[in-house]
Design an enzyme around this catalytic site. Structure first.
Site, mmCIF file in Angstrom:
data_model
loop_
_atom_site.group_PDB
_atom_site.id
_atom_site.type_symbol
_atom_site.label_atom_id
_atom_site.label_comp_id
_atom_site.label_asym_id
_atom_site.label_seq_id
_atom_site.Cartn_x
_atom_site.Cartn_y
_atom_site.Cartn_z
ATOM 1 N N GLN A 1 12.810 -2.643 33.476
ATOM 2 C CA GLN A 1 13.165 -1.980 34.734
ATOM 3 C C GLN A 1 13.331 -2.985 35.882
ATOM 4 O OE1 GLN A 1 13.501 1.316 34.478
ATOM 5 N NE2 GLN A 1 13.870 1.907 36.601
ATOM 6 N N LYS B 1 -10.677 5.292 -2.720
ATOM 7 C CA LYS B 1 -11.688 4.598 -3.538
ATOM 8 C C LYS B 1 -11.255 4.456 -4.998
ATOM 9 C CE LYS B 1 -14.894 3.647 -0.469
ATOM 10 N NZ LYS B 1 -16.154 4.239 -0.115
ATOM 11 N N LEU C 1 0.828 -1.204 0.000
ATOM 12 C CA LEU C 1 0.000 0.000 0.000
ATOM 13 C C LEU C 1 0.862 1.253 0.000
ATOM 14 C CD1 LEU C 1 -1.257 -2.142 2.321
ATOM 15 C CD2 LEU C 1 -2.714 -0.245 2.801
ATOM 16 N N GLU D 1 0.702 -0.901 10.291
ATOM 17 C CA GLU D 1 -0.718 -1.278 10.186
ATOM 18 C C GLU D 1 -1.645 -0.197 10.756
ATOM 19 O OE1 GLU D 1 -1.964 -3.252 8.366
ATOM 20 O OE2 GLU D 1 -0.324 -4.606 7.905
HETATM 21 C C1 ST9 Z 1 1.975 -2.358 6.919
HETATM 22 C C2 ST9 Z 1 2.677 -3.669 6.939
HETATM 23 O O1 ST9 Z 1 2.056 -1.547 7.795
HETATM 24 C C3 ST9 Z 1 2.889 -4.214 8.344
HETATM 25 C C4 ST9 Z 1 3.353 -5.617 8.488
HETATM 26 C C5 ST9 Z 1 2.551 -6.585 7.747
HETATM 27 C C6 ST9 Z 1 2.870 -7.973 8.003
HETATM 28 C C7 ST9 Z 1 2.070 -8.793 7.074
HETATM 29 C C8 ST9 Z 1 2.010 -10.227 7.400
HETATM 30 C C9 ST9 Z 1 0.826 -10.668 8.152
HETATM 31 C C10 ST9 Z 1 -0.453 -10.330 7.488
HETATM 32 C C11 ST9 Z 1 -1.294 -11.481 7.197
HETATM 33 C C12 ST9 Z 1 -2.523 -11.052 6.536
HETATM 34 C C13 ST9 Z 1 -3.120 -12.155 5.721
HETATM 35 C C14 ST9 Z 1 -4.532 -11.881 5.417
HETATM 36 C C15 ST9 Z 1 -5.471 -12.896 5.978
HETATM 37 C C16 ST9 Z 1 -6.885 -12.637 5.812
HETATM 38 C C17 ST9 Z 1 -7.780 -13.795 6.205
HETATM 39 C C18 ST9 Z 1 -9.241 -13.680 5.658
HETATM 40 N N1 ST9 Z 1 -12.068 -1.558 8.372
HETATM 41 O O2 ST9 Z 1 -12.605 6.083 6.033
HETATM 42 P P1 ST9 Z 1 -12.304 6.093 4.589
HETATM 43 C C19 ST9 Z 1 -12.045 0.911 3.876
HETATM 44 S S1 ST9 Z 1 0.967 -2.060 5.582
HETATM 45 C C20 ST9 Z 1 -12.481 -1.981 7.172
HETATM 46 O O3 ST9 Z 1 -12.997 7.057 3.698
HETATM 47 P P2 ST9 Z 1 -9.832 7.302 3.726
HETATM 48 C C21 ST9 Z 1 -13.504 0.833 3.507
HETATM 49 O O4 ST9 Z 1 -13.628 0.072 2.329
HETATM 50 C C22 ST9 Z 1 0.376 -0.408 5.705
HETATM 51 N N2 ST9 Z 1 -12.446 -1.194 6.072
HETATM 52 O O5 ST9 Z 1 -10.722 6.178 4.440
HETATM 53 C C23 ST9 Z 1 -13.839 2.303 3.269
HETATM 54 O O6 ST9 Z 1 -14.974 2.470 2.457
HETATM 55 P P3 ST9 Z 1 -16.444 2.596 3.139
HETATM 56 C C24 ST9 Z 1 -0.737 -0.281 6.626
HETATM 57 C C25 ST9 Z 1 -12.000 0.055 6.205
HETATM 58 O O7 ST9 Z 1 -10.004 8.606 4.417
HETATM 59 C C26 ST9 Z 1 -12.593 2.780 2.572
HETATM 60 O O8 ST9 Z 1 -11.531 2.080 3.209
HETATM 61 N N3 ST9 Z 1 -1.410 0.988 6.380
HETATM 62 C C27 ST9 Z 1 -11.589 0.567 7.437
HETATM 63 O O9 ST9 Z 1 -9.977 7.224 2.279
HETATM 64 C C28 ST9 Z 1 -12.381 4.278 2.694
HETATM 65 O O10 ST9 Z 1 -12.542 4.606 4.052
HETATM 66 C C29 ST9 Z 1 -2.482 1.322 7.043
HETATM 67 O O11 ST9 Z 1 -2.967 0.596 7.908
HETATM 68 C C30 ST9 Z 1 -11.620 -0.312 8.548
HETATM 69 N N4 ST9 Z 1 -11.182 0.033 9.754
HETATM 70 O O12 ST9 Z 1 -8.388 6.678 4.100
HETATM 71 C C31 ST9 Z 1 -3.123 2.627 6.658
HETATM 72 N N5 ST9 Z 1 -11.178 1.837 7.274
HETATM 73 O O13 ST9 Z 1 -16.360 3.715 4.136
HETATM 74 C C32 ST9 Z 1 -3.484 3.470 7.821
HETATM 75 C C33 ST9 Z 1 -11.342 2.121 5.973
HETATM 76 O O14 ST9 Z 1 -17.371 2.881 2.004
HETATM 77 N N6 ST9 Z 1 -4.430 4.491 7.423
HETATM 78 N N7 ST9 Z 1 -11.832 1.057 5.313
HETATM 79 O O15 ST9 Z 1 -16.709 1.277 3.806
HETATM 80 C C34 ST9 Z 1 -5.785 4.292 7.526
HETATM 81 O O16 ST9 Z 1 -6.238 3.241 7.934
HETATM 82 C C35 ST9 Z 1 -6.652 5.458 7.120
HETATM 83 O O17 ST9 Z 1 -7.675 5.578 8.074
HETATM 84 C C36 ST9 Z 1 -7.273 5.294 5.712
HETATM 85 C C37 ST9 Z 1 -7.975 6.609 5.416
HETATM 86 C C38 ST9 Z 1 -6.167 5.066 4.693
HETATM 87 C C39 ST9 Z 1 -8.248 4.132 5.648
#
Ligand code: ST9
Length: 625
Positions: A429, A228, A164, A456
């Site tokens: 500590q 989006k 991302l 994350e």
């Molecule tokens: C990173 C890597 O940090 C770290 C280590 C990774 C290690 C990976 C290994 C392990 C992973 C294993 C995973 C395997 C998978 C297994 C799966 C099993 C099934 N909840 O509020 P809006 C969506 S990587 C759900 O307007 P903005 C939703 O579609 C980097 N959905 O946001 C929504 O649309 P709607 C990590 C959510 O203002 C749309 O987004 N980076 C949620 O456009 C737009 O929402 C980050 O984490 C949610 N909580 O953007 C980014 N929130 O509303 C951090 C949003 O229609 N930044 N959606 O539903 C953010 O999270 C920001 O708030 C933002 C804001 C980018 C979402």
């Protein structure tokens, strides 16, 4: 001797004595795993974690991978590869994936209990081994082609990444500029540079599948600004036949162009990845395939992110738990000073530091938080079990989905903040100056756990997500459910008189937390300029308190979960128990009482601080900072 100290007794207490997981095991989607099998798996995973996985923890820190720009790779240390292989050979990773792609589904609660053991003993193993779990997301969202790719990823145990972040798009994912251009054959060319990509290079798997967010170009109705406009693409490191999975021998133009030098978890390669740059590697285009042939990238990626946020919180909490148990072991043998009651007597016998009040305070602080947050992880996972059970029946359990969504930022944000701070201020500590030495694992725990508050989604992002999305957007449905459950506990006779004071403290903090949520919602409404007297700047007052609210509700939920455990422990103590169980259950009661008495009274002050928020901080000239 292993650095890793697990707490299997407490894991089993939560799963079987508090959360009653016997009731979901051995049936429905989990038919193949009954509770006896689950206990055997946990015992085996515990042994594996303490012996094989923990074995390379220190070596991987001291001899981290080094990036070679000529090969665009950073090979992993041999000791780490051995631990990784031991984990893969044990095959328990299959419990996280669906049957159709080669999994044996287990309840999420069992998976996160195992997750604690892996993440506490050597977290990067879990991350490098996540390819099959990523395949699950491709399978869930994909076309027939994608579903076959997902099967191949599992068969071949390929690695995978979530792509991302860009140099100028971290928290603000929607600022990403990586482009996707459609080719005539239906594939896409990806161009751009991504940063902070975990596991993008390794020399343990023959291929890595990158799941990349990029903005489609030149197609009506897609590729607009913000999150989006992003779509998700399968971008392999090496091209392969999408039917057989055989590598074609062609390199794709997705190259690792740097590996970061980090404070901790150094063996986890954190990479810059350059896509489709003619100057990089062999100059090949970076070809990708649109997941599901639909432009729904951010929602698809959030399926990965939700899992990864749970992972990060569990990692942090697992590290605090082993940090505490290492500190406890040290404190039980370290002789220093006389008992405080004999302080005036210079010839009084010296005692172990567990005799000193401040050390006891510190140890109980660590114990109560580690155990509270373990119950938080497993309680959250028990809602995920409900989601899985409903899906198996072809239904949706919307309440379970919402409560899980509400709890995730607490697991990730609250869990990582509390763990990182306590590891430094209390676990390290406890060892005094020795804690600062590399002879003991805690200094590495501190370094390795700091990342959990950052990646994350930082704690600030978790706080915003918690308030704006999980409370306001949800119209507080999940919060109301949780509030009702806690309120019922408060009003019950739980603890048979032994938890009366703590239930009263919980009642007060629940009321205070409710008032805080209410006042933040009122402030938010007063920022609506379409309403009379509305002032948009009032939203700053909300923003000044979202992290505070996350921590306050984290404390309330954790206190409740500990007290629920104490209720179970008290009931057990009323019957016949072994000496070991007696000590364990008394420890559960003591931890719950300590947590409630030392943390809950602070909530009243937090709420008062929040309610007194004005705009002075926002009005202050930047030059005055
Ligand atoms: C990173 C890597 O940090 C770290 C280590 C990774 C290690 C990976 C290994 C392990 C992973 C294993 C995973 C395997 C998978 C297994 C799966 C099993 C099934 N909840 O509020 P809006 C969506 S990587 C759900 O307007 P903005 C939703 O579609 C980097 N959905 O946001 C929504 O649309 P709607 C990590 C959510 O203002 C749309 O987004 N980076 C949620 O456009 C737009 O929402 C980050 O984490 C949610 N909580 O953007 C980014 N929130 O509303 C951090 C949003 O229609 N930044 N959606 O539903 C953010 O999270 C920001 O708030 C933002 C804001 C980018 C979402």
């Amino acid at each position: 001797m292993s650095h890793y100290k697990s707490n299997m007794r407490d894991i089993e207490f939560n799963l079987f004595e508090v959360l009653g997981r016997d009731e979901v095991l051995g049936q429905g989607p989990f038919e193949e795993i009954d509770s006896e099998t689950a206990r055997t798996i946990l015992a085996e995973m515990d042994r594996l974690a303490r012996e094989d996985l923990a074995a390379s923890y220190e070596d991987s820190d001291r001899n981290p991978p080094v990036f070679d720009p000529k090969t665009n790779a950073a090979p992993l240390p041999e000791a780490f590869k051995k631990s990784y292989q031991a984990y893969m050979d044990a095959e328990y990773w299959r419990l996280q994936i669906v049957e159709e792609i080669g999994g044996t589904p287990a309840p999420s609660s069992l998976n996160w209990a195992m997750g604690e053991l892996v993440l506490g003993s050597n977290a990067p193993i879990w991350m490098y081994a996540a390819g099959p779990s990523f395949a699950g997301v491709i399978h869930r969202n994909g076309t027939d082609r994608d579903k076959r790719i997902a099967q191949i990823m599992v068969e071949k145990q390929w690695g995978a990444t979530m792509v991302l972040t860009e140099p100028d798009a971290g928290s603000d994912v929607g600022a990403g500029t990586t482009k996707a251009t459609l080719n005539e054959d239906g594939s896409w060319n990806i161009t751009g540079v991504k940063r902070f990509i975990t596991s993008a290079t390794n020399d343990m798997t023959e291929n890595v599948i990158h799941l990349v967010l990029a903005r489609p170009q030149g197609i009506d109705g897609v590729g607009g600004p913000g999150t989006k406009g992003l779509s998700m693409f399968i971008v392999p490191e090496h091209h392969f036949d999408h039917e057989t999975g055989e590598l074609t021998g062609e390199r794709n133009g997705a190259y690792v162009t740097n590996v970061e030098h980090k404070m901790g978890i150094k063996v986890s390669n954190t990479c810059e990845v350059t896509f489709g740059d003619p100057q990089v590697g062999g100059g090949e285009p970076a070809k990708g395939w649109l997941v599901g042939e639909v432009h729904n990238g951010i929602a698809q990626m959030f399926q990965v992110i939700e899992n990864a946020r749970m992972m990060v919180g569990t990692k942090a909490i697992a590290t605090l738990s082993t940090g505490y148990l290492n500190a406890l072991e040290y404190a039980k043998s370290r002789v220093q000073g006389a008992d405080l009651t004999e302080a005036a007597n210079k010839t009084a016998p010296r005692v172990t530091i567990t005799h000193h009040p401040d050390v006891r305070r510190s140890l109980m602080t660590q114990k109560s938080f580690a155990e509270a947050m373990r119950s938080l992880v497993l309680y959250t996972a028990s809602w995920q079990d409900r989601v899985q059970i409903a899906e198996h029946k072809g239904e949706r359990d919307e309440l379970a989905e919402k409560v899980n969504d509400l709890l995730l930022p607490i697991v990730k944000g609250y869990g990582s903040e509390r763990s990182w701070v306590l590891l430094g201020t209390e676990s390290l500590q406890t060892l005094g100056g020795s804690g600062f030495l590399q002879e003991y694992p805690i200094e590495q725990y501190v370094r390795d756990a700091k990342i959990d508050t950052l990646y994350e989604g930082t704690t600030a992002i978790q706080g915003q997500d918690f308030f704006f999305r999980k409370i306001v957007k949800d119209q507080a449905q999940a919060l109301t459910h949780l509030n009702t459950e806690i309120d019922a506990f408060v009003k019950s006779e739980a603890g048979n008189g032994r938890l009366k004071v703590e239930r009263e403290l919980l009642a007060k903090s629940l009321e205070d937390a409710g008032a805080l949520v209410g006042s933040m919602i009122t402030t938010l409404m007063s920022a609506d300029e379409s309403a009379e007297g509305g002032d948009i700047r009032n939203i700053y007052k909300v923003g000044l308190n979202t992290s505070r609210l996350l921590m306050v509700l984290g404390d309330v939920v954790c206190a409740w979960l500990l007290l629920r455990g104490a209720e179970v422990a008290l009931a057990k103590l009323a019957g016949e128990v072994s000496e070991a169980d007696k000590a364990f259950y008394e420890g559960k009661v003591a931890a719950a009482q300590f947590f409630a008495r030392t943390n809950l009274p602070k909530i009243t002050a937090e709420v008062a601080i929040a309610e007194a928020t004005d705009l002075s901080l926002m009005d202050l000239d930047e030059a005055s900072f």
